[in-house]
Design a protein around this motif. Structure first.
Motif, PDB file in Angstrom:
ATOM      1  N   ARG A 158       0.655  -1.286   0.198  1.00 40.40           N
ATOM      2  CA  ARG A 158      -0.067   0.092   0.147  1.00 40.40           C
ATOM      3  C   ARG A 158       0.874   1.356  -0.130  1.00 40.40           C
ATOM      4  N   SER A 159       0.183   2.449  -0.032  1.00 40.03           N
ATOM      5  CA  SER A 159       0.859   3.619   0.174  1.00 40.03           C
ATOM      6  C   SER A 159       1.452   3.798   1.591  1.00 40.03           C
ATOM      7  N   ASN A 160       2.364   4.747   1.669  1.00 38.65           N
ATOM      8  CA  ASN A 160       3.004   5.061   2.956  1.00 38.65           C
ATOM      9  C   ASN A 160       3.974   3.660   3.204  1.00 38.65           C
ATOM     10  N   SER A 161       4.454   2.806   2.499  1.00 39.90           N
ATOM     11  CA  SER A 161       5.118   1.833   2.657  1.00 39.90           C
ATOM     12  C   SER A 161       6.518   2.093   2.235  1.00 39.90           C
ATOM     13  N   ILE A 162       7.316   0.893   2.858  1.00 41.20           N
ATOM     14  CA  ILE A 162       8.700   1.028   2.424  1.00 41.20           C
ATOM     15  C   ILE A 162       9.024   0.934   0.987  1.00 41.20           C
ATOM     16  N   LEU A 163       8.179   0.111   0.495  1.00 40.78           N
ATOM     17  CA  LEU A 163       8.227  -0.238  -1.156  1.00 40.78           C
ATOM     18  C   LEU A 163       7.708   1.375  -1.852  1.00 40.78           C
ATOM     19  N   SER A 164       6.519   1.867  -1.487  1.00 38.97           N
ATOM     20  CA  SER A 164       5.982   2.934  -2.138  1.00 38.97           C
ATOM     21  C   SER A 164       7.032   4.107  -1.919  1.00 38.97           C
ATOM     22  N   GLN A 165       7.589   4.180  -0.979  1.00 40.40           N
ATOM     23  CA  GLN A 165       8.569   5.525  -0.620  1.00 40.40           C
ATOM     24  C   GLN A 165       9.628   5.255  -1.135  1.00 40.40           C
ATOM     25  N   LEU A 166      10.485   4.088  -1.206  1.00 34.48           N
ATOM     26  CA  LEU A 166      11.953   3.960  -1.447  1.00 34.48           C
ATOM     27  C   LEU A 166      12.007   2.919  -2.591  1.00 34.48           C
ATOM     28  N   GLY A 167      10.949   2.153  -2.919  1.00 30.05           N
ATOM     29  CA  GLY A 167      10.849   1.119  -3.945  1.00 30.05           C
ATOM     30  C   GLY A 167      12.056  -0.078  -3.777  1.00 30.05           C
ATOM     31  N   PHE A 168      12.519  -0.302  -2.379  1.00 32.23           N
ATOM     32  CA  PHE A 168      13.308  -1.285  -1.859  1.00 32.23           C
ATOM     33  C   PHE A 168      13.480  -1.352  -0.713  1.00 32.23           C
ATOM     34  N   ILE A 169      13.861  -2.407  -0.126  1.00 33.06           N
ATOM     35  CA  ILE A 169      14.292  -2.443   1.325  1.00 33.06           C
ATOM     36  C   ILE A 169      16.019  -2.393   1.504  1.00 33.06           C
ATOM     37  N   PRO A 170      16.459  -1.204   2.123  1.00 32.60           N
ATOM     38  CA  PRO A 170      17.723  -1.297   2.287  1.00 32.60           C
ATOM     39  C   PRO A 170      18.219  -2.463   3.012  1.00 32.60           C
ATOM     40  N   PRO A 171      19.177  -3.051   2.461  1.00 36.40           N
ATOM     41  CA  PRO A 171      19.904  -4.256   2.998  1.00 36.40           C
ATOM     42  C   PRO A 171      20.491  -4.048   4.519  1.00 36.40           C
ATOM     43  N   GLU A 172      21.093  -3.046   4.483  1.00 38.51           N
ATOM     44  CA  GLU A 172      21.788  -2.715   5.784  1.00 38.51           C
ATOM     45  C   GLU A 172      20.634  -2.474   6.962  1.00 38.51           C
ATOM     46  N   ILE A 173      19.606  -2.424   6.997  1.00 37.45           N
ATOM     47  CA  ILE A 173      18.600  -2.469   7.985  1.00 37.45           C
ATOM     48  C   ILE A 173      18.393  -3.675   8.493  1.00 37.45           C
ATOM     49  N   LYS A 174      18.649  -4.699   7.843  1.00 36.59           N
ATOM     50  CA  LYS A 174      18.688  -6.062   8.305  1.00 36.59           C
ATOM     51  C   LYS A 174      17.371  -6.599   8.857  1.00 36.59           C
ATOM     52  N   LEU A 175      16.342  -6.541   8.272  1.00 36.14           N
ATOM     53  CA  LEU A 175      15.114  -7.042   8.585  1.00 36.14           C
ATOM     54  C   LEU A 175      14.758  -8.256   8.149  1.00 36.14           C
ATOM     55  N   SER A 176      13.904  -9.134   9.055  1.00 34.46           N
ATOM     56  CA  SER A 176      13.516 -10.548   8.731  1.00 34.46           C
ATOM     57  C   SER A 176      12.145 -10.433   8.602  1.00 34.46           C
ATOM     58  N   THR A 177      11.387  -9.631   8.883  1.00 32.26           N
ATOM     59  CA  THR A 177       9.872  -9.761   8.646  1.00 32.26           C
ATOM     60  C   THR A 177       9.190  -8.598   8.117  1.00 32.26           C
ATOM     61  N   VAL A 178       8.249  -8.649   7.249  1.00 30.31           N
ATOM     62  CA  VAL A 178       7.656  -7.457   6.731  1.00 30.31           C
ATOM     63  C   VAL A 178       6.048  -7.685   6.842  1.00 30.31           C
ATOM     64  N   GLU A 179       5.239  -6.558   6.633  1.00 22.84           N
ATOM     65  CA  GLU A 179       3.725  -6.965   6.868  1.00 22.84           C
ATOM     66  C   GLU A 179       3.334  -6.571   5.472  1.00 22.84           C
ATOM     67  N   ILE A 180       2.154  -7.287   5.063  1.00 25.36           N
ATOM     68  CA  ILE A 180       1.333  -7.057   3.924  1.00 25.36           C
ATOM     69  C   ILE A 180       0.005  -6.834   4.561  1.00 25.36           C
ATOM     70  N   SER A 181      -0.914  -6.072   3.670  1.00 23.58           N
ATOM     71  CA  SER A 181      -2.331  -5.774   4.067  1.00 23.58           C
ATOM     72  C   SER A 181      -3.035  -7.098   3.654  1.00 23.58           C
ATOM     73  N   LYS A 182      -4.322  -7.156   4.268  1.00 27.98           N
ATOM     74  CA  LYS A 182      -5.255  -8.277   3.994  1.00 27.98           C
ATOM     75  C   LYS A 182      -5.600  -8.117   2.430  1.00 27.98           C
ATOM     76  N   ASN A 183      -5.290  -7.398   1.746  1.00 29.91           N
ATOM     77  CA  ASN A 183      -5.706  -7.138   0.366  1.00 29.91           C
ATOM     78  C   ASN A 183      -4.739  -7.950  -0.738  1.00 29.91           C
ATOM     79  N   THR A 184      -3.757  -8.581  -0.062  1.00 31.01           N
ATOM     80  CA  THR A 184      -2.733  -9.195  -0.853  1.00 31.01           C
ATOM     81  C   THR A 184      -2.419 -10.545  -0.294  1.00 31.01           C
ATOM     82  N   THR A 185      -1.426 -11.540  -1.082  1.00 33.70           N
ATOM     83  CA  THR A 185      -0.929 -12.433  -0.370  1.00 33.70           C
ATOM     84  C   THR A 185       0.582 -12.581  -0.524  1.00 33.70           C
ATOM     85  N   PRO A 186       1.338 -13.512   0.151  1.00 29.75           N
ATOM     86  CA  PRO A 186       2.882 -13.444   0.026  1.00 29.75           C
ATOM     87  C   PRO A 186       3.066 -13.972  -1.227  1.00 29.75           C
ATOM     88  N   THR A 187       2.107 -15.061  -1.983  1.00 27.61           N
ATOM     89  CA  THR A 187       2.408 -15.222  -3.347  1.00 27.61           C
ATOM     90  C   THR A 187       2.707 -14.161  -4.320  1.00 27.61           C
TER      91      THR A 187
END
Length: 248
Positions: A158-187
């Protein structure tokens, strides 16, 4: 492993977009009715209803995770989870100190309401909460970590997400888990962004209305039972802990 149904992204009447029926007690009652076992109240840039929410969670025998949804300088929403109310309130003080000095526009955003221990409206926060603070993503992650907390980027699809704002997840922040909304699926998300296969998905209701509250996931924890440390292990995928998305 134990499986605990969880909804870890909920908004009360304190959030500008929260429905007026979303009081702490009513949220907890609804969560209990539908079989949730772990919940987190993640109001926008404030934890003013967290203590009351914890009180009602204890009355209904639900596990409570102190939390807040914060908007970074880049206008990225992040879910910030803490080991206790004291560390959450320390984070709230940091957030308040970095909010712009701007009044809430109730006609546009709606009221920002605090509730008391009888679940009645008790006060309004007049400072605008539906805005970005002047700390960037890296600074937020560092400060939350210093308080013993852990961060999950909100609603990647969705909007105001790390992807909508940056387009990627910076590898240096070393995250393991990300959230998706109920409107999509991991696949679907991995189909669009194949590199997301390296992340674990969390899925929450992001409820602003009582009827939206629902469990989309199980937390997989040790048989010894729930604790904040076990929750962190889930997010970090340590020793078999993790998150199981439920097909709804």
């Amino acid at each position: 492993m134990l499986k605990l149904k969880a909804d870890l992204h909920l908004h009360s009447v304190l959030s500008p977009c929260g429905d007026l029926l979303m009081t702490p007690a009513e949220i907890v009652k609804k969560a209990s009715e539908i079989g949730l076992q772990v919940v987190a109240l993640t109001d926008h840039n404030s934890a003013a209803n967290a203590a009351v929410f914890k009180y009602f969670c204890e009355k209904f025998n639900l596990y409570f995770i102190p939390a807040m949804e914060t908007e970074t300088k880049e206008e990225i929403h992040i879910l910030c989870y803490f080991p206790g109310l004291s560390s959450l309130f320390e984070w709230q003080e940091i957030v308040y100190n970095h909010l712009p000095d701007q009044a809430n526009d109730e006609d546009f955003f709606g009221p920002q309401i605090e509730c008391d221990y009888t679940d009645q409206y008790s006060a309004k926060i007049n400072r605008l909460l539906a805005t970005a603070i002047d700390l960037n993503l890296a600074d937020c992650l560092l400060k939350v970590k210093k308080l013993g907390g852990i961060v999950v980027p909100s609603h990647l699809d969705r909007s105001n997400s790390i992807l909508s704002q940056l387009g990627f997840i910076p590898p240096e922040i070393k995250l393991s888990t990300v959230e998706i909304s109920k409107n999509t699926t991991p696949t679907r998300m991995i189909g669009k962004y194949p590199w997301l296969k390296n992340y674990q998905f969390m899925q929450n209701s992001d409820s602003h209305y009582l009827q939206e509250i629902q469990s989309y996931q199980n937390l997989l924890i040790a048989e010894t039972g729930f604790s904040f440390q076990e929750f962190k292990f889930c997010l970090e995928k340590i020793n078999g802990r993790g998150i199981e998305i439920i097909n709804t």
